[in-house]
Design a protein around this motif. Structure first.
Motif, mmCIF file in Angstrom:
data_model
loop_
_atom_site.group_PDB
_atom_site.id
_atom_site.type_symbol
_atom_site.label_atom_id
_atom_site.label_comp_id
_atom_site.label_asym_id
_atom_site.label_seq_id
_atom_site.Cartn_x
_atom_site.Cartn_y
_atom_site.Cartn_z
ATOM 1 N N LEU A 47 10.597 -36.603 14.937
ATOM 2 C CA LEU A 47 11.588 -35.540 15.024
ATOM 3 C C LEU A 47 12.994 -36.126 15.144
ATOM 4 N N ILE A 48 13.137 -37.171 15.945
ATOM 5 C CA ILE A 48 14.438 -37.829 16.072
ATOM 6 C C ILE A 48 14.871 -38.364 14.711
ATOM 7 N N GLY A 49 13.941 -38.963 13.967
ATOM 8 C CA GLY A 49 14.248 -39.482 12.630
ATOM 9 C C GLY A 49 14.703 -38.393 11.676
ATOM 10 N N VAL A 50 14.016 -37.273 11.679
ATOM 11 C CA VAL A 50 14.377 -36.149 10.803
ATOM 12 C C VAL A 50 15.776 -35.650 11.138
ATOM 13 N N ARG A 51 16.045 -35.458 12.420
ATOM 14 C CA ARG A 51 17.364 -34.964 12.831
ATOM 15 C C ARG A 51 18.458 -35.993 12.569
ATOM 16 N N MET A 52 18.127 -37.272 12.737
ATOM 17 C CA MET A 52 19.087 -38.338 12.467
ATOM 18 C C MET A 52 19.455 -38.341 10.985
ATOM 19 N N ARG A 53 18.450 -38.234 10.110
ATOM 20 C CA ARG A 53 18.721 -38.198 8.667
ATOM 21 C C ARG A 53 19.599 -37.003 8.296
ATOM 22 N N GLN A 54 19.329 -35.849 8.899
ATOM 23 C CA GLN A 54 20.134 -34.668 8.585
ATOM 24 C C GLN A 54 21.574 -34.847 9.054
ATOM 25 N N LEU A 55 21.753 -35.385 10.252
ATOM 26 C CA LEU A 55 23.102 -35.604 10.773
ATOM 27 C C LEU A 55 23.857 -36.611 9.905
ATOM 28 N N LEU A 56 23.200 -37.701 9.532
ATOM 29 C CA LEU A 56 23.859 -38.704 8.692
ATOM 30 C C LEU A 56 24.219 -38.130 7.328
ATOM 31 N N THR A 57 23.333 -37.317 6.769
ATOM 32 C CA THR A 57 23.631 -36.668 5.484
ATOM 33 C C THR A 57 24.825 -35.730 5.634
ATOM 34 N N ASP A 58 24.830 -34.940 6.699
ATOM 35 C CA ASP A 58 25.951 -34.018 6.933
ATOM 36 C C ASP A 58 27.270 -34.778 7.081
ATOM 37 N N LEU A 59 27.242 -35.893 7.805
ATOM 38 C CA LEU A 59 28.458 -36.693 7.994
ATOM 39 C C LEU A 59 28.934 -37.295 6.668
ATOM 40 N N LEU A 60 27.993 -37.763 5.863
ATOM 41 C CA LEU A 60 28.355 -38.341 4.569
ATOM 42 C C LEU A 60 28.932 -37.274 3.650
ATOM 43 N N TRP A 61 28.289 -36.115 3.600
ATOM 44 C CA TRP A 61 28.787 -35.022 2.755
ATOM 45 C C TRP A 61 30.189 -34.617 3.205
ATOM 46 N N HIS A 62 30.392 -34.552 4.522
ATOM 47 C CA HIS A 62 31.717 -34.196 5.041
ATOM 48 C C HIS A 62 32.762 -35.219 4.581
ATOM 49 N N SER A 63 32.419 -36.496 4.671
ATOM 50 C CA SER A 63 33.348 -37.548 4.241
ATOM 51 C C SER A 63 33.675 -37.402 2.762
ATOM 52 N N CYS A 64 32.672 -37.077 1.960
ATOM 53 C CA CYS A 64 32.872 -36.922 0.521
ATOM 54 C C CYS A 64 33.787 -35.750 0.194
ATOM 55 N N ARG A 65 33.730 -34.736 0.992
ATOM 56 C CA ARG A 65 34.583 -33.563 0.739
ATOM 57 C C ARG A 65 36.052 -33.873 1.039
ATOM 58 N N ASN A 66 36.289 -34.933 1.803
ATOM 59 C CA ASN A 66 37.655 -35.338 2.140
ATOM 60 C C ASN A 66 38.211 -36.373 1.172
ATOM 61 N N GLY A 67 37.385 -36.877 0.283
ATOM 62 C CA GLY A 67 37.841 -37.869 -0.687
ATOM 63 C C GLY A 67 36.686 -38.735 -1.144
ATOM 64 N N PRO A 68 36.913 -39.538 -2.176
ATOM 65 C CA PRO A 68 35.849 -40.389 -2.711
ATOM 66 C C PRO A 68 35.313 -41.372 -1.668
ATOM 67 N N VAL A 69 34.006 -41.595 -1.718
ATOM 68 C CA VAL A 69 33.335 -42.506 -0.782
ATOM 69 C C VAL A 69 32.495 -43.488 -1.588
ATOM 70 N N LEU A 102 29.278 -34.673 -5.735
ATOM 71 C CA LEU A 102 30.223 -35.165 -4.738
ATOM 72 C C LEU A 102 30.856 -36.456 -5.225
ATOM 73 N N PRO A 103 32.067 -36.751 -4.763
ATOM 74 C CA PRO A 103 32.706 -38.011 -5.151
ATOM 75 C C PRO A 103 32.112 -39.175 -4.336
ATOM 76 N N LEU A 104 30.882 -39.527 -4.661
ATOM 77 C CA LEU A 104 30.153 -40.553 -3.919
ATOM 78 C C LEU A 104 29.558 -41.551 -4.894
ATOM 79 N N LEU A 105 29.842 -42.820 -4.643
ATOM 80 C CA LEU A 105 29.239 -43.899 -5.416
ATOM 81 C C LEU A 105 28.414 -44.735 -4.445
#
Length: 194
Positions: free
Chosen positions: A71-93, A121-124
Motif C-alpha cells: 500500500l505504501i508503494g502504491v501511494r508512493m507511486r501515485q504521489l511521485l506521478t502527481d509531483l512529476l505531472w505538476h512539474s511538467c505543467r510548469n515547464g519542460p522536464v 506533457l513536456p516530459l523527456l
C-alpha cells in the motif's frame, strides 16, 4: 544499488525538486518538503510521510504505521506521478535514469506508468541501460530506442585527451589505449583516472 533501493531514481528527483541536500538534517528536510508541498498546493500532511520515507527519513507522525509495504508503494507511486505531472505543467522536464538495468520493481512500474500516460506533457525521459535489459514499455509509440555502438578509435582518443587535459597522447599510448579499452567509454574514463 538500484535493485535493492526502492524508487532510487526518484529520490534524486525529489531532492532536486525540493532543494534538499544530502547534508540536510531531518528537520531541514521536513521543513523543505512541507514548504514545497504547500507552495504547489499538495496535501502536506498526507504527502510528507511518504516523501520522508522515500528519502530514508523517519516520519515522526506515525502516519504510515500499520500500512503494508504494498500500500505504501502504491501511494508512493501515485504521489511521485502527481509531483512529476505538476512539474511538467510548469515547464519542460527532463528525467534521466542511468543504469536502468539495475532498477527496482517499484521504479520500473512507475516508469512504465509514465511511459503509458495518455496526457501529452513536456516530459523527456532518458534511460541508459545495458543491452541485456529490455524495458517493459518499449512497445509504446512515444518511445524511441537508440543503441550506442562502441567508441571508435577517434572517439576513444578524444575522450582520453579531454579527461587527461592533453592534446597529443602519442602513437604508442593511443595504440595501447584503443586495444585495452575496446570501445568501452567506461573503461576509457577509468583509465584516465590513473
Amino acid at each position: 544499488d538500484g535493485v535493492t533501493s526502492a524508487f532510487l531514481p526518484f529520490v534524486e528527483l525529489v531532492r532536486s525538486s525540493f532543494g534538499i541536500r544530502r547534508s540536510d538534517t531531518a528537520a531541514e528536510t521536513d521543513r523543505k518538503l512541507r514548504a514545497g508541498l504547500a507552495q504547489v498546493g499538495f496535501d502536506v500532511e498526507a504527502s510528507v510521510p511518504y516523501l520522508l520515507t522515500l528519502l530514508g527519513q523517519k516520519d515522526a507522525s506515525g502516519a504510515l504505521d500499520g500500512l503494508s509495504a504494498d500500500l505504501i508503494g502504491v501511494r508512493m507511486r501515485q504521489l511521485l506521478t502527481d509531483l512529476l505531472w505538476h512539474s511538467c505543467r510548469n515547464g519542460p522536464v527532463i528525467l534521466f535514469v542511468e543504469d536502468l538495468h539495475w532498477i527496482d520493481p517499484g521504479s520500473e512500474g512507475l516508469l512504465k506508468t509514465i511511459a503509458s500516460a495518455e496526457e501529452a506533457l513536456p516530459l523527456l525521459v532518458l534511460c541508459a541501460f545495458r543491452p541485456y535489459y529490455t524495458p517493459p514499455w518499449t512497445d509504446r509509440g512515444n518511445v524511441t530506442r537508440l543503441t550506442l555502438g562502441p567508441l571508435t578509435e577517434r572517439g576513444t582518443v578524444q575522450l582520453l585527451s579531454e579527461k587527461l587535459g592533453v592534446s597529443d597522447l602519442g602513437a604508442e599510448l593511443v595504440r595501447l589505449a584503443v586495444e585495452k579499452i575496446e570501445g568501452n567509454p567506461l573503461y576509457a574514463e577509468e583509465i584516465a583516472k590513473f
